[in-house]
Design an enzyme around this catalytic site. Sequence first.
Site, short mmCIF file in Angstrom:
data_model
loop_
_atom_site.label_atom_id
_atom_site.label_comp_id
_atom_site.label_asym_id
_atom_site.label_seq_id
_atom_site.Cartn_x
_atom_site.Cartn_y
_atom_site.Cartn_z
N ASN A 78 0.83 -1.21 0.00
CA ASN A 78 0.00 0.00 0.00
C ASN A 78 0.86 1.26 0.00
O ASN A 78 1.02 1.94 1.01
CB ASN A 78 -0.92 -0.04 1.23
CG ASN A 78 -1.91 1.11 1.26
OD1 ASN A 78 -1.99 1.90 0.31
ND2 ASN A 78 -2.65 1.21 2.35
N ASP A 240 0.37 9.88 4.67
CA ASP A 240 0.58 9.48 3.27
C ASP A 240 0.63 10.73 2.40
O ASP A 240 1.12 11.77 2.85
CB ASP A 240 -0.52 8.52 2.83
CG ASP A 240 -1.91 9.16 2.86
OD1 ASP A 240 -2.03 10.35 3.24
OD2 ASP A 240 -2.88 8.48 2.49
N TRP A 306 -9.57 10.29 4.28
CA TRP A 306 -9.18 9.57 3.07
C TRP A 306 -10.39 9.37 2.17
O TRP A 306 -10.31 9.55 0.95
CB TRP A 306 -8.54 8.23 3.41
CG TRP A 306 -7.84 7.62 2.23
CD1 TRP A 306 -6.54 7.80 1.86
CD2 TRP A 306 -8.40 6.75 1.24
NE1 TRP A 306 -6.26 7.10 0.71
CE2 TRP A 306 -7.38 6.46 0.30
CE3 TRP A 306 -9.67 6.20 1.04
CZ2 TRP A 306 -7.59 5.62 -0.79
CZ3 TRP A 306 -9.89 5.37 -0.06
CH2 TRP A 306 -8.85 5.10 -0.96
N GLN A 310 -11.37 11.18 -1.96
CA GLN A 310 -11.74 10.53 -3.21
C GLN A 310 -12.77 11.33 -4.01
O GLN A 310 -12.94 11.10 -5.21
CB GLN A 310 -12.28 9.12 -2.94
CG GLN A 310 -11.32 8.23 -2.16
CD GLN A 310 -9.95 8.14 -2.80
OE1 GLN A 310 -9.80 7.65 -3.91
NE2 GLN A 310 -8.94 8.64 -2.10
#
Length: 326
Positions: A78, A240, A306, A310
Amino acid sequence: MEEIVKKILKQKTDPLQIRKSTFEVVKNASLVSINLNKLKKLTSLIKSKIEKKETLNIEQFGSPNPTSQLIFVLDALNFCFWAKKNEEKWTVEYPKGNFVSNGWFALVDSIQRALSERIPFLDAAYLKNITFKEAEYIFRSSNQTPIPLLNERVKILNEIGQVLIKSYNGNIYNFLVKNGLDAEKILINLIREFPSFQDYAEFMGQRVNFYKRAQIFVYDLSFLPNLKIKNLNCLTIFADYKIPQTLRAFGVLEYAPSLREKIDNYEILPSGSQEEIEIRASTIWAGELIAFFSGFLPAEVDNVLWKASQSLRDVNPYHRVLTTAY
């Protein structure tokens, strides 16, 4: 802010010294800052979304009955799904006619495709010996853009297969049981026994820990109904490239002009650079503060951010670093 930080550090365990080491970066940061007013506004939105269950769920793993082995393999891989400027993203077709270019879901679908073709991709013995050519086929793209860092992914698969065969009868579940399904113990021993989950840097002569993939693996396990993972409160947000992009879009993270210019021009930042470390450390502490003000876990905050990432449109690019860390 420092008084709140002291409370957080006092209240929460920090088994990998992520909170403590990253706050030293935030205190000395010159390129990234946290806007507390915007953070408090975002906190209200996040709290509402968690209460309405507008979050990722077990369906994100692409299987009606996901296992800890599937989640482990997914999170071992990932990282780094982004494309260069003016380049198409790595895209997977599965099932036929369904094209997926979102990195995580493309990874999920590529593994489900392999399993549907009877490739034993979750078998540790297979992973231990998987070759570049075999991996190239499994992660084949429907366009001209291959999955990034395939060589590194093969090495990671070889490593986890080897360790699982040698120590855990081929199954990560045995590792989890050995560690009492305790998040803290799992984290500590995961990075010790599986070196590819290491994730740290050096800032002003001091070590800074992040451990994104190790932490997200532990959190992802909590979605499994038959696994009760303890001490999830020790987890931070997962640093991230999508989460800081989202925080920046909401005005929570503010970048110095020089850093803004690099990111907005799709410049690849060096791994371990001051820019990268400040972005990741500030992301973690923005997540800690949102968790503090909302009363939810940092991992739950990450989940909402997260998922929100999107559906964001017309936002600035995320920072780009070639790395297996995230």
